[in-house]
Design a protein around this motif. Sequence first.
Motif, PDB file in Angstrom:
ATOM      1  N   VAL A 247       0.837  -1.200   0.000  1.00 29.10           N
ATOM      2  CA  VAL A 247       0.000   0.000   0.000  1.00 29.10           C
ATOM      3  C   VAL A 247       0.872   1.249   0.000  1.00 29.10           C
ATOM      4  CG1 VAL A 247      -1.605   1.362   1.393  1.00 29.10           C
ATOM      5  CG2 VAL A 247      -2.029  -1.070   1.031  1.00 29.10           C
ATOM      6  N   ILE A 248       1.912   1.263   0.820  1.00 32.48           N
ATOM      7  CA  ILE A 248       2.808   2.421   0.878  1.00 32.48           C
ATOM      8  C   ILE A 248       3.514   2.622  -0.459  1.00 32.48           C
ATOM      9  CG2 ILE A 248       4.911   3.320   1.950  1.00 32.48           C
ATOM     10  CD1 ILE A 248       3.995   1.913   4.538  1.00 32.48           C
ATOM     11  N   ILE A 249       3.967   1.528  -1.062  1.00 30.92           N
ATOM     12  CA  ILE A 249       4.640   1.623  -2.366  1.00 30.92           C
ATOM     13  C   ILE A 249       3.673   2.143  -3.430  1.00 30.92           C
ATOM     14  CG2 ILE A 249       5.705   0.285  -4.221  1.00 30.92           C
ATOM     15  CD1 ILE A 249       6.922  -1.511  -2.085  1.00 30.92           C
ATOM     16  N   ALA A 250       2.430   1.647  -3.423  1.00 30.68           N
ATOM     17  CA  ALA A 250       1.445   2.099  -4.405  1.00 30.68           C
ATOM     18  C   ALA A 250       1.144   3.587  -4.245  1.00 30.68           C
ATOM     19  CB  ALA A 250       0.158   1.279  -4.268  1.00 30.68           C
ATOM     20  N   ILE A 251       1.008   4.036  -2.999  1.00 34.63           N
ATOM     21  CA  ILE A 251       0.749   5.459  -2.763  1.00 34.63           C
ATOM     22  C   ILE A 251       1.926   6.295  -3.254  1.00 34.63           C
ATOM     23  CG2 ILE A 251       0.415   7.218  -0.982  1.00 34.63           C
ATOM     24  CD1 ILE A 251      -1.118   5.106   0.636  1.00 34.63           C
ATOM     25  N   GLY A 252       3.143   5.854  -2.959  1.00 33.47           N
ATOM     26  CA  GLY A 252       4.312   6.594  -3.420  1.00 33.47           C
ATOM     27  C   GLY A 252       4.440   6.587  -4.933  1.00 33.47           C
ATOM     28  N   LEU A 253       4.214   5.425  -5.552  1.00 29.17           N
ATOM     29  CA  LEU A 253       4.346   5.306  -7.001  1.00 29.17           C
ATOM     30  C   LEU A 253       3.292   6.118  -7.742  1.00 29.17           C
ATOM     31  CD1 LEU A 253       6.015   3.886  -9.196  1.00 29.17           C
ATOM     32  CD2 LEU A 253       4.398   1.976  -9.080  1.00 29.17           C
ATOM     33  N   SER A 254       2.157   6.376  -7.100  1.00 27.95           N
ATOM     34  CA  SER A 254       1.081   7.120  -7.759  1.00 27.95           C
ATOM     35  C   SER A 254       1.480   8.552  -8.094  1.00 27.95           C
ATOM     36  CB  SER A 254      -0.173   7.120  -6.881  1.00 27.95           C
ATOM     37  OG  SER A 254       0.038   7.848  -5.686  1.00 27.95           O
ATOM     38  N   PHE A 255       2.549   9.053  -7.480  1.00 27.71           N
ATOM     39  CA  PHE A 255       3.016  10.411  -7.751  1.00 27.71           C
ATOM     40  C   PHE A 255       4.156  10.437  -8.773  1.00 27.71           C
ATOM     41  CE2 PHE A 255       1.117  10.629  -3.522  1.00 27.71           C
ATOM     42  CZ  PHE A 255       0.275  11.723  -3.667  1.00 27.71           C
ATOM     43  N   PHE A 256       4.388   9.285  -9.434  1.00 25.65           N
ATOM     44  CA  PHE A 256       5.467   9.191 -10.407  1.00 25.65           C
ATOM     45  C   PHE A 256       4.936   8.692 -11.746  1.00 25.65           C
ATOM     46  CE2 PHE A 256       7.694   9.193  -6.440  1.00 25.65           C
ATOM     47  CZ  PHE A 256       8.940   9.756  -6.703  1.00 25.65           C
ATOM     48  N   SER A 257       5.700   8.969 -12.777  1.00 25.39           N
ATOM     49  CA  SER A 257       5.468   8.381 -14.091  1.00 25.39           C
ATOM     50  C   SER A 257       6.498   7.268 -14.276  1.00 25.39           C
ATOM     51  CB  SER A 257       5.622   9.444 -15.188  1.00 25.39           C
ATOM     52  OG  SER A 257       5.469   8.860 -16.462  1.00 25.39           O
ATOM     53  N   PHE A 258       6.020   6.027 -14.493  1.00 28.33           N
ATOM     54  CA  PHE A 258       6.918   4.879 -14.497  1.00 28.33           C
ATOM     55  C   PHE A 258       6.402   3.844 -15.485  1.00 28.33           C
ATOM     56  CE2 PHE A 258       8.413   0.928 -12.081  1.00 28.33           C
ATOM     57  CZ  PHE A 258       9.669   0.971 -12.668  1.00 28.33           C
ATOM     58  N   ASN A 259       7.285   3.388 -16.384  1.00 34.19           N
ATOM     59  CA  ASN A 259       6.895   2.412 -17.397  1.00 34.19           C
ATOM     60  C   ASN A 259       7.517   1.040 -17.170  1.00 34.19           C
ATOM     61  OD1 ASN A 259       9.536   2.830 -18.060  1.00 34.19           O
ATOM     62  ND2 ASN A 259       9.141   3.624 -20.120  1.00 34.19           N
TER      63      ASN A 259
END
Length: 282
Positions: free
Chosen positions: A10-22
């Motif tokens: 959950v923490i990783i998903a919340i953090g990743l949601s603020f990034f652009s990543f392919n």
Amino acid sequence: MFIAFIAVPVIIAIGLSFFSFNAISTPTFSGWSNFLAILTQDRIFLQYALPNTFKFAIIVGPIGYALSFLLAWLIHQLPKRVRDYFTLAIYAPSLTAAVAMSVVWLVFFNGDRVGYLNEMLLTVGLIDTPQLWLQDPRYFMNIMIIISIWSSMGVGFLAMLAGLQTVNEEMYEAGRIDGISNRLQEIYYITIPAIKPQMLFGAVMAVVGTLKAGTIGTLLASANGQPITPLYSGHLMTNHIDDFAFIRYELGYAAALSVVLLLIVYGTSKFAFKLFSTKGDE
């Protein structure tokens, strides 16, 4: 286990949601752009995934929940020697939903004359030609709902059945002395208050199960050689997340969608707590 499989993802998903990543190049910080895109630019999400998810959850959740309690109560009235057989018969569909879908439901809704539903309707004269049930967007969501309700007797059903077996029979005798005159009053004034923890657990499981559903639509569509449900008629939020995560590889955007789904699940779960929890449980 909780930290490894729930808290950290959950923490990783919340953090990743603020990034652009392919999934290949280095993630680049994008701020709130993913969430703004969800609310302003994602037509498929706003027009199909979100309303379809709520429609599916509002119908399947309460009906499946009510049926879980009703069937658990009916089975509890049976003699103990046959109770386990009926419990297994009701619970089995939740374990074998995918297999049953390919063996039973796909044949039942087959679009030619050998499909069970078409054959029955043609025999009684309600239709003149076979209907393509799984290719028609007018019927696809309704079929998903029917199958989901049929397979919704999961752990919530077992929890309610277990709770019913712990209710003290003396409470019913005391209730009859106090003026309770029928079974409906017994259920309302004695049974439901006595198994509130199990009712709460079943409600939360129903909320989570319906909001994260999506496999059924994918299986029905893929069985007919379709990558997506017809005209997005069965496209739910989890399907939308899978689309961006595993087909388009826009993992940052998929993470933002997951956060939105998490917030919806949290809000509806809190509502379930308000309905069934007693003071101090929250």
